[in-house]
Design a protein around this motif. Structure first.
Motif, PDB file in Angstrom:
ATOM      1  N   ALA A  55       4.387  -3.091   3.099  1.00  0.00           N
ATOM      2  CA  ALA A  55       3.683  -4.353   2.856  1.00  0.00           C
ATOM      3  C   ALA A  55       2.370  -4.307   3.623  1.00  0.00           C
ATOM      4  N   ALA A  56       1.289  -4.732   2.989  1.00  0.00           N
ATOM      5  CA  ALA A  56      -0.030  -4.669   3.644  1.00  0.00           C
ATOM      6  C   ALA A  56      -0.038  -5.437   4.968  1.00  0.00           C
ATOM      7  N   SER A  57       0.812  -6.480   5.079  1.00  0.00           N
ATOM      8  CA  SER A  57       0.850  -7.278   6.311  1.00  0.00           C
ATOM      9  C   SER A  57       1.503  -6.535   7.479  1.00  0.00           C
ATOM     10  N   ARG A  58       2.165  -5.398   7.192  1.00  0.00           N
ATOM     11  CA  ARG A  58       2.812  -4.605   8.260  1.00  0.00           C
ATOM     12  C   ARG A  58       2.024  -3.326   8.551  1.00  0.00           C
ATOM     13  N   VAL A  59       0.793  -3.274   8.039  1.00  0.00           N
ATOM     14  CA  VAL A  59      -0.051  -2.084   8.188  1.00  0.00           C
ATOM     15  C   VAL A  59      -1.293  -2.472   8.980  1.00  0.00           C
ATOM     16  N   PHE A  60      -1.719  -1.579   9.880  1.00  0.00           N
ATOM     17  CA  PHE A  60      -2.842  -1.883  10.762  1.00  0.00           C
ATOM     18  C   PHE A  60      -3.776  -0.674  10.818  1.00  0.00           C
ATOM     19  N   PRO A  61      -5.079  -0.927  11.053  1.00  0.00           N
ATOM     20  CA  PRO A  61      -6.010   0.199  11.117  1.00  0.00           C
ATOM     21  C   PRO A  61      -5.719   1.074  12.337  1.00  0.00           C
ATOM     22  N   LEU A  62      -5.747   2.396  12.146  1.00  0.00           N
ATOM     23  CA  LEU A  62      -5.527   3.329  13.266  1.00  0.00           C
ATOM     24  C   LEU A  62      -6.893   3.705  13.838  1.00  0.00           C
ATOM     25  N   PRO A  63      -7.155   3.303  15.094  1.00  0.00           N
ATOM     26  CA  PRO A  63      -8.465   3.614  15.685  1.00  0.00           C
ATOM     27  C   PRO A  63      -8.714   5.126  15.760  1.00  0.00           C
ATOM     28  N   ASP A  77      -4.836  10.171  17.471  1.00  0.00           N
ATOM     29  CA  ASP A  77      -4.463  11.045  16.352  1.00  0.00           C
ATOM     30  C   ASP A  77      -3.224  10.462  15.654  1.00  0.00           C
ATOM     31  N   PHE A  78      -2.799  11.108  14.565  1.00  0.00           N
ATOM     32  CA  PHE A  78      -1.686  10.560  13.790  1.00  0.00           C
ATOM     33  C   PHE A  78      -0.381  10.566  14.587  1.00  0.00           C
ATOM     34  N   ARG A  79      -0.195  11.583  15.439  1.00  0.00           N
ATOM     35  CA  ARG A  79       1.028  11.635  16.256  1.00  0.00           C
ATOM     36  C   ARG A  79       1.089  10.399  17.153  1.00  0.00           C
ATOM     37  N   GLN A  80      -0.051  10.082  17.777  1.00  0.00           N
ATOM     38  CA  GLN A  80      -0.088   8.886  18.635  1.00  0.00           C
ATOM     39  C   GLN A  80       0.072   7.618  17.801  1.00  0.00           C
ATOM     40  N   GLY A  81      -0.492   7.636  16.594  1.00  0.00           N
ATOM     41  CA  GLY A  81      -0.361   6.476  15.709  1.00  0.00           C
ATOM     42  C   GLY A  81       1.093   6.183  15.365  1.00  0.00           C
ATOM     43  N   ALA A  82       1.887   7.264  15.231  1.00  0.00           N
ATOM     44  CA  ALA A  82       3.311   7.102  14.910  1.00  0.00           C
ATOM     45  C   ALA A  82       4.095   6.594  16.115  1.00  0.00           C
ATOM     46  N   ALA A  83       3.475   6.589  17.291  1.00  0.00           N
ATOM     47  CA  ALA A  83       4.143   6.121  18.515  1.00  0.00           C
ATOM     48  C   ALA A  83       3.787   4.672  18.831  1.00  0.00           C
ATOM     49  N   VAL A 141       0.846  -1.199   0.000  1.00  0.00           N
ATOM     50  CA  VAL A 141       0.000   0.000   0.000  1.00  0.00           C
ATOM     51  C   VAL A 141       0.877   1.243   0.000  1.00  0.00           C
ATOM     52  N   LEU A 142       0.342   2.332  -0.555  1.00  0.00           N
ATOM     53  CA  LEU A 142       1.018   3.636  -0.491  1.00  0.00           C
ATOM     54  C   LEU A 142       0.284   4.478   0.542  1.00  0.00           C
ATOM     55  N   ILE A 143       1.047   5.028   1.493  1.00  0.00           N
ATOM     56  CA  ILE A 143       0.474   5.813   2.592  1.00  0.00           C
ATOM     57  C   ILE A 143       0.918   7.255   2.474  1.00  0.00           C
ATOM     58  N   LYS A 144      -0.035   8.178   2.591  1.00  0.00           N
ATOM     59  CA  LYS A 144       0.311   9.595   2.752  1.00  0.00           C
ATOM     60  C   LYS A 144       0.650   9.779   4.216  1.00  0.00           C
ATOM     61  N   VAL A 145       1.905  10.090   4.499  1.00  0.00           N
ATOM     62  CA  VAL A 145       2.406  10.115   5.884  1.00  0.00           C
ATOM     63  C   VAL A 145       2.007  11.419   6.573  1.00  0.00           C
ATOM     64  N   HIS A 146       1.410  11.320   7.750  1.00  0.00           N
ATOM     65  CA  HIS A 146       1.107  12.502   8.567  1.00  0.00           C
ATOM     66  C   HIS A 146       2.108  12.649   9.715  1.00  0.00           C
ATOM     67  N   ALA A 147       2.603  11.526  10.228  1.00  0.00           N
ATOM     68  CA  ALA A 147       3.598  11.558  11.312  1.00  0.00           C
ATOM     69  C   ALA A 147       4.442  10.298  11.222  1.00  0.00           C
ATOM     70  N   VAL A 179       5.096   4.781  10.679  1.00  0.00           N
ATOM     71  CA  VAL A 179       4.363   5.946  10.189  1.00  0.00           C
ATOM     72  C   VAL A 179       2.888   5.812  10.526  1.00  0.00           C
ATOM     73  N   ALA A 180       2.220   6.960  10.583  1.00  0.00           N
ATOM     74  CA  ALA A 180       0.761   6.980  10.682  1.00  0.00           C
ATOM     75  C   ALA A 180       0.281   7.941   9.618  1.00  0.00           C
TER      76      ALA A 180
END
Length: 331
Positions: free
Chosen positions: A112-120, A124-130, A40-46, A75-76
């Motif tokens: 890789a899609a297998s290393r990506v998880f839904p962000l609840p 926020d994105f900052r917390q997602g990056a942590a 997947v391609l992700i637009k990175v916020h953090a 990344v998130a």
């Protein structure tokens, strides 16, 4: 007349040679990567900054990426596009990653899609990056490799950074008695707010005596160790019978007396997220997403830097006076 499709460019940090923080070069003409099948391609916020990224950049780490490369794994952001055979995600989904293929210090990253998880939505994105490296590492160290059980005690040695705070939250939720160390008053308060029952200042020359007093004659069952080249010898004196030191971080060599392990039948166990199996990673992800849902897992974001200040971030993560949460780059 059909026009040749022009690929868009992005800002990304590139490393052309191994060395100090100054080798991190921000460029504005890097091609946006294209996701292949199962990517997947992700637009990175953090994007999270981890100590290991400074070791890799310096060229002293066991794993050396081919130059030039873009650092960053946690990344998130938002799914921009998906490759063939990807059904778990679609454009617009909020996600976080455990690792990326193209590097996270960039406006877009392929994973890789297998290393990506839904962000609840709770985070926020900052917390997602942590979330990625710290929480997966902490869960692996405590539960998968450390076999922590409710009622046991754990000492998180260096508890105020990303992995340390994650370990405190997870250990508390698992019913352990949680002791933590930090290097500042602020860090000690932070770990007490995030699951530790007791906090100790590891700059206090007598702090190990205070820990011994706090744990009684038994000692601690598990130590999560972020700086084993400084603390491992002392850790072996703090363990209970059948206790284990989980080596999460190390910046050099140390001398120990193996007899200290014999008198307690204790273990020194190395922890590496890179060696986790697909099944173990899925177990980590499930536990982490459950913790967010339940409300006890709340990433603490520390210092934040724009991409232009990436060299400063690499300087600070190694040389600052004491960690206070997870360091992130904001895009």
């Amino acid at each position: 007349v059909a026009m040749a499709a022009t690929r868009s460019v992005m800002r990304a940090v590139r490393v052309f040679e191994f060395g100090g923080p100054e080798v991190l070069k921000l460029q504005s003409d890097v091609l946006v990567p294209v996701p292949k099948e199962n990517q997947v391609l992700i637009k990175v916020h953090a994007c999270g900054v981890n100590p290991v990224e400074t070791y890799i950049r310096s060229g002293t780490y066991a794993r050396k990426p081919a130059l030039p490369y873009t650092p960053g794994s946690d990344v998130a952001g938002v799914i921009e596009s998906v490759g063939e055979h990807v059904t778990a995600f679609k454009k617009g989904d909020r996600v976080f990653t455990l690792e990326t293929l193209s590097g996270g210090y960039a406006e877009y990253a392929v994973a890789a899609a297998s290393r990506v998880f839904p962000l609840p939505d709770k985070l926020d994105f900052r917390q997602g990056a942590a979330l990625g490296v710290p929480y997966f590492t902490a869960y692996r160290a405590l539960c998968q490799k450390g076999r922590a059980k409710a009622g046991e005690s754990v000492l998180v040695h260096g508890a105020s950074g990303g992995v340390g705070l994650a370990a405190c939250q997870i250990a508390r939720a698992c019913g352990l008695k949680v002791l933590g160390t930090a290097g500042t008053e602020e860090g000690m308060n932070m770990i007490l707010r995030n699951g530790a029952h007791q906090a100790f200042n590891h700059r206090d020359p007598n702090y190990t005596e205070k820990i011994k007093a706090g744990t009684g004659p038994g000692g601690v069952d598990i130590i999560i160790e972020m700086l084993s080249n400084v603390n491992l010898d002392a850790d072996l004196q703090l363990l209970a019978c059948a206790g284990r030191v989980m080596v999460v971080g190390c910046r050099g060599r140390i001398e120990i007396n193996p007899r200290d392990t014999m008198s307690r039948e204790s273990s020194i166990i190395g922890v590496s997220l890179f060696l986790a199996t697909e099944e173990e990673r899925r177990e980590c992800a499930t536990a982490i997403l459950d913790g967010i849902e339940a409300g006890w897992l709340k990433p603490v974001v520390g210092l934040e830097y724009p991409l232009e200040k990436v060299a400063q971030a690499h300087e600070d993560i190694i040389h600052s006076s004491g960690a206070r949460g997870k360091m992130v780059l904001l895009l």
